[in-house]
Motif scaffolding. Structure first.
Motif, PDB file in Angstrom:
ATOM      1  N   ARG A 191      35.738  42.022  41.601  1.00 28.62           N
ATOM      2  CA  ARG A 191      36.332  43.086  41.528  1.00 28.62           C
ATOM      3  C   ARG A 191      37.818  43.183  41.907  1.00 28.62           C
ATOM      4  NH1 ARG A 191      31.387  45.170  43.358  1.00 28.62           N
ATOM      5  NH2 ARG A 191      32.241  45.802  45.235  1.00 28.62           N
ATOM      6  N   TRP A 192      37.922  42.193  43.026  1.00 31.19           N
ATOM      7  CA  TRP A 192      39.256  42.021  43.808  1.00 31.19           C
ATOM      8  C   TRP A 192      39.940  41.227  42.888  1.00 31.19           C
ATOM      9  CZ3 TRP A 192      41.240  36.993  44.748  1.00 31.19           C
ATOM     10  CH2 TRP A 192      42.269  37.223  45.452  1.00 31.19           C
ATOM     11  N   ARG A 193      39.504  40.272  42.133  1.00 26.79           N
ATOM     12  CA  ARG A 193      40.177  39.513  41.275  1.00 26.79           C
ATOM     13  C   ARG A 193      40.933  40.130  40.102  1.00 26.79           C
ATOM     14  NH1 ARG A 193      37.696  33.627  39.714  1.00 26.79           N
ATOM     15  NH2 ARG A 193      35.995  35.200  38.956  1.00 26.79           N
ATOM     16  N   LYS A 194      39.974  41.164  39.526  1.00 19.96           N
ATOM     17  CA  LYS A 194      40.391  41.821  38.495  1.00 19.96           C
ATOM     18  C   LYS A 194      41.769  42.877  38.783  1.00 19.96           C
ATOM     19  CE  LYS A 194      38.626  45.175  35.151  1.00 19.96           C
ATOM     20  NZ  LYS A 194      37.703  46.010  34.750  1.00 19.96           N
ATOM     21  N   ASP A 248      38.934  41.463  53.931  1.00 19.94           N
ATOM     22  CA  ASP A 248      38.072  40.588  54.224  1.00 19.94           C
ATOM     23  C   ASP A 248      38.447  39.415  53.368  1.00 19.94           C
ATOM     24  OD1 ASP A 248      37.449  42.063  51.994  1.00 19.94           O
ATOM     25  OD2 ASP A 248      35.180  41.532  52.224  1.00 19.94           O
ATOM     26  N   ILE A 249      38.819  39.792  52.000  1.00 22.54           N
ATOM     27  CA  ILE A 249      39.184  38.613  50.961  1.00 22.54           C
ATOM     28  C   ILE A 249      40.625  38.218  51.409  1.00 22.54           C
ATOM     29  CG2 ILE A 249      39.494  38.167  48.546  1.00 22.54           C
ATOM     30  CD1 ILE A 249      37.292  39.986  48.194  1.00 22.54           C
ATOM     31  N   ARG A 274      45.297  53.935  49.857  1.00 22.23           N
ATOM     32  CA  ARG A 274      45.911  53.335  50.578  1.00 22.23           C
ATOM     33  C   ARG A 274      47.410  52.643  50.484  1.00 22.23           C
ATOM     34  NH1 ARG A 274      42.604  54.051  55.004  1.00 22.23           N
ATOM     35  NH2 ARG A 274      40.564  53.373  54.678  1.00 22.23           N
ATOM     36  N   GLU A 275      47.792  52.450  49.240  1.00 22.54           N
ATOM     37  CA  GLU A 275      49.111  52.116  48.776  1.00 22.54           C
ATOM     38  C   GLU A 275      50.210  53.040  49.238  1.00 22.54           C
ATOM     39  OE1 GLU A 275      52.073  49.803  47.707  1.00 22.54           O
ATOM     40  OE2 GLU A 275      49.981  49.185  47.836  1.00 22.54           O
ATOM     41  N   VAL A 276      49.930  54.389  49.221  1.00 20.94           N
ATOM     42  CA  VAL A 276      50.733  55.393  49.247  1.00 20.94           C
ATOM     43  C   VAL A 276      50.599  56.022  50.615  1.00 20.94           C
ATOM     44  CG1 VAL A 276      50.966  56.021  46.982  1.00 20.94           C
ATOM     45  CG2 VAL A 276      49.514  57.248  48.258  1.00 20.94           C
ATOM     46  N   THR A 296      49.808  46.383  48.735  1.00 22.59           N
ATOM     47  CA  THR A 296      49.550  46.741  50.005  1.00 22.59           C
ATOM     48  C   THR A 296      48.217  47.479  50.067  1.00 22.59           C
ATOM     49  OG1 THR A 296      51.843  47.074  50.870  1.00 22.59           O
ATOM     50  CG2 THR A 296      50.234  48.227  52.188  1.00 22.59           C
ATOM     51  N   GLY A 297      47.919  48.036  49.210  1.00 20.80           N
ATOM     52  CA  GLY A 297      46.660  48.852  49.030  1.00 20.80           C
ATOM     53  C   GLY A 297      45.453  47.865  48.753  1.00 20.80           C
ATOM     54  N   LEU A 298      45.695  47.008  48.044  1.00 23.29           N
ATOM     55  CA  LEU A 298      44.574  46.002  47.801  1.00 23.29           C
ATOM     56  C   LEU A 298      44.540  45.160  49.000  1.00 23.29           C
ATOM     57  CD1 LEU A 298      45.675  44.533  44.565  1.00 23.29           C
ATOM     58  CD2 LEU A 298      43.366  45.291  44.816  1.00 23.29           C
TER      59      LEU A 298
END
Length: 330
Positions: free
Chosen positions: A309-312, A270-271, A134-136, A262-264
């Motif tokens: 997982r998001w936080r990591k 949702d987060i 998604r980032e690229v 951006t990818g994150l």
């Protein structure tokens, strides 16, 4: 193959528009097909061969060619003069020097994120690869292999689809070439597909099936933990019968993120949206009052493991961004 055109190799207006009239007189474009130690294999219109990976006149810090790149080569010296501006670029932090980025592949149309239907299946790893895609801004497709080795392949597919709405997931038996043909829809003439996945998930088997060839070595998976050894040691492009190109890349189990905000935000939208509803703009989503994320976890609408997982990943990306800022300041 020497009867190919530039369009067969993936040449588009994006690259053609970068050439000046003068360059057209003394240079010709080629695409990087493989990266070897000390040399790169290239192909152009009705030609192929090897050139040096070092760009004539390049300044320190300039990008070196990577697989999938388009180069301009001097007709007289046969030296590369510059790398054309990329549509996209996959990269990771260099294992040898965490302060530097390592280029993986460029100018990709679709990325097949490959995982296997066994004990090595990992949602966290799929999310990591999705963030990178998604980032690229490359279209991702999840490909689940070894469906023949489980009685419940659809459970693996459902878990993958739950990562984000609309995510395309294909479950295949990599040894069945008829089954794998369903992936050919993304591999038409001039299109480039990259394979990402850990060692032993069956990438090389998939490449062989799509090419109708057993020329790429494969190794058995260890029964103990479902993992395998690397079978790809050179980053290279493989031609498909349908006219597309496959980039089979070395397994990257410990892929680390770099500049992937951006990818994150897209993979964990949702987060991201919940965080905007927190009472405090600098909420750490721990014990602060009015934290919308903790409220969603308490209400059961957000799974705690997804938040972890998001936080990591978010902490990893923030650390990479901080190191990059310090390097640029120096």
């Amino acid at each position: 193959m020497t009867d190919q055109t530039l369009a067969d190799l993936g040449w588009t207006a994006h690259f053609a528009d970068q050439l000046s009239e003068d360059e057209l007189l003394y240079c010709h474009p080629v695409r990087v097909m493989a990266v070897h130690r000390g040399k790169i294999a290239v192909s152009g219109a009705e030609s192929q061969g090897f050139v040096s990976p070092y760009i004539a006149g390049a300044q320190p810090g300039d990008d070196h060619p990577t697989v999938g790149d388009w180069l301009l080569v001097d007709n007289r010296t046969q030296e590369a003069t510059r790398v054309l501006r990329r549509m996209n670029l996959f990269k990771r932090r260099s294992p040898a020097d965490p302060r530097k980025d390592q280029m993986i592949a460029a100018n990709v149309d679709t990325v097949f994120i490959v995982a296997s239907c066994n004990q090595d299946f990992s949602i966290a790893r799929l999310e990591r690869y999705l963030v990178l895609a998604r980032e690229v801004d490359v279209h991702p497709v999840i490909v689940l292999t070894k469906a023949d080795l489980t009685e419940t392949p659809e459970e693996f597919a459902a878990a993958a689809r739950a990562i984000e709405p609309g995510l395309l997931v294909e479950t295949v038996d990599g040894r069945d070439r008829t089954d794998v043909k369903r992936l050919a829809a993304w591999c038409g003439s001039g299109k480039t597909v990259a394979f990402l996945g850990s060692s032993g998930v069956g990438k090389s088997t998939l490449v062989n099936a799509l090419r109708g060839s057993d020329s790429i070595g494969t190794q058995a998976v260890r029964a103990k933990d479902g993992t395998g050894r690397h079978t790809t040691t050179v980053r290279e492009m493989h031609r498909l019968d349908d006219g597309g190109w496959l980039l089979d890349l070395p397994g990257m189990r410990e892929l680390q993120l770099s500049e992937a905000a951006t990818g994150l935000a897209e993979v964990f939208d949702d987060i991201t949206l919940l965080a905007q509803e927190c009472r405090f703009a600098d909420c750490s989503h721990g014990v602060e009052p009015g934290c919308a994320i903790q409220a969603a976890i308490a209400a059961g609408s957000l799974a705690p493991d997804r938040f972890d997982r998001w936080r990591k990943l978010n902490a990893e990306e923030n650390g990479a961004a901080s190191r990059l800022t310090k390097r640029r300041t120096r």
